[in-house]
Design a protein around this motif. Structure first.
Motif, PDB file in Angstrom:
ATOM      1  N   LYS A   9       0.854  -1.050   0.143  1.00 39.85           N
ATOM      2  CA  LYS A   9       0.002   0.094   0.100  1.00 39.85           C
ATOM      3  C   LYS A   9       0.863   1.180   0.131  1.00 39.85           C
ATOM      4  O   LYS A   9       1.752   1.356   0.947  1.00 39.85           O
ATOM      5  CB  LYS A   9      -1.046  -0.148   1.270  1.00 39.85           C
ATOM      6  N   ASP A  47      -8.186   0.616  -6.033  1.00 38.61           N
ATOM      7  CA  ASP A  47      -7.669   1.397  -5.191  1.00 38.61           C
ATOM      8  C   ASP A  47      -6.216   1.560  -5.618  1.00 38.61           C
ATOM      9  O   ASP A  47      -5.158   0.848  -5.570  1.00 38.61           O
ATOM     10  CB  ASP A  47      -7.353   0.431  -3.828  1.00 38.61           C
ATOM     11  N   GLU A  50      -2.659   0.668  -4.124  1.00 32.21           N
ATOM     12  CA  GLU A  50      -2.505  -0.734  -3.607  1.00 32.21           C
ATOM     13  C   GLU A  50      -1.754  -1.495  -4.957  1.00 32.21           C
ATOM     14  O   GLU A  50      -2.427  -1.535  -5.997  1.00 32.21           O
ATOM     15  CB  GLU A  50      -3.647  -1.365  -3.348  1.00 32.21           C
TER      16      GLU A  50
END
Length: 98
Positions: A9, A47, A50
């Motif tokens: 992340k 996302d 990520e």
């Protein structure tokens, strides 16, 4: 052969830096590390901070030697400045068909 998935992340605003660093490290590994085959970088479309790095190695021992190396320690030390939280990884080993 084994495959290793590294899950990251990335801190907001550091996505491009992470991607460029991946390309640089990939080039170095291909040129200097026998037993390393290849790696691909994937981004989660839901996302964009990520990532998954999917890597291929000749065997588990080659991968273990890499994670003990100075180069790996330097990369992970640098990564702490742009990674959000602690990265994880999974090792998958190819099963021979009978």
């Amino acid at each position: 052969m084994i495959n290793v998935g590294f899950y990251y992340k990335v801190k907001k605003g550091h996505e491009k830096e992470f991607e460029e660093t991946f390309l640089s490290v990939l080039k170095t590994l291909k040129e200097s590390l026998p037993g390393f085959r290849d790696a691909k970088l994937y981004k989660n479309v839901a996302d964009p901070q990520e990532y998954l790095i999917y890597s291929e190695w000749d065997n588990l021992e080659t991968f273990r030697e890499f994670i003990k190396s100075r180069a790996f320690k330097e990369t992970t030390s640098y990564g702490k400045s742009i990674i959000d939280g602690r990265p994880t990884h999974r090792v998958l080993q190819q099963v021979n068909e009978s």
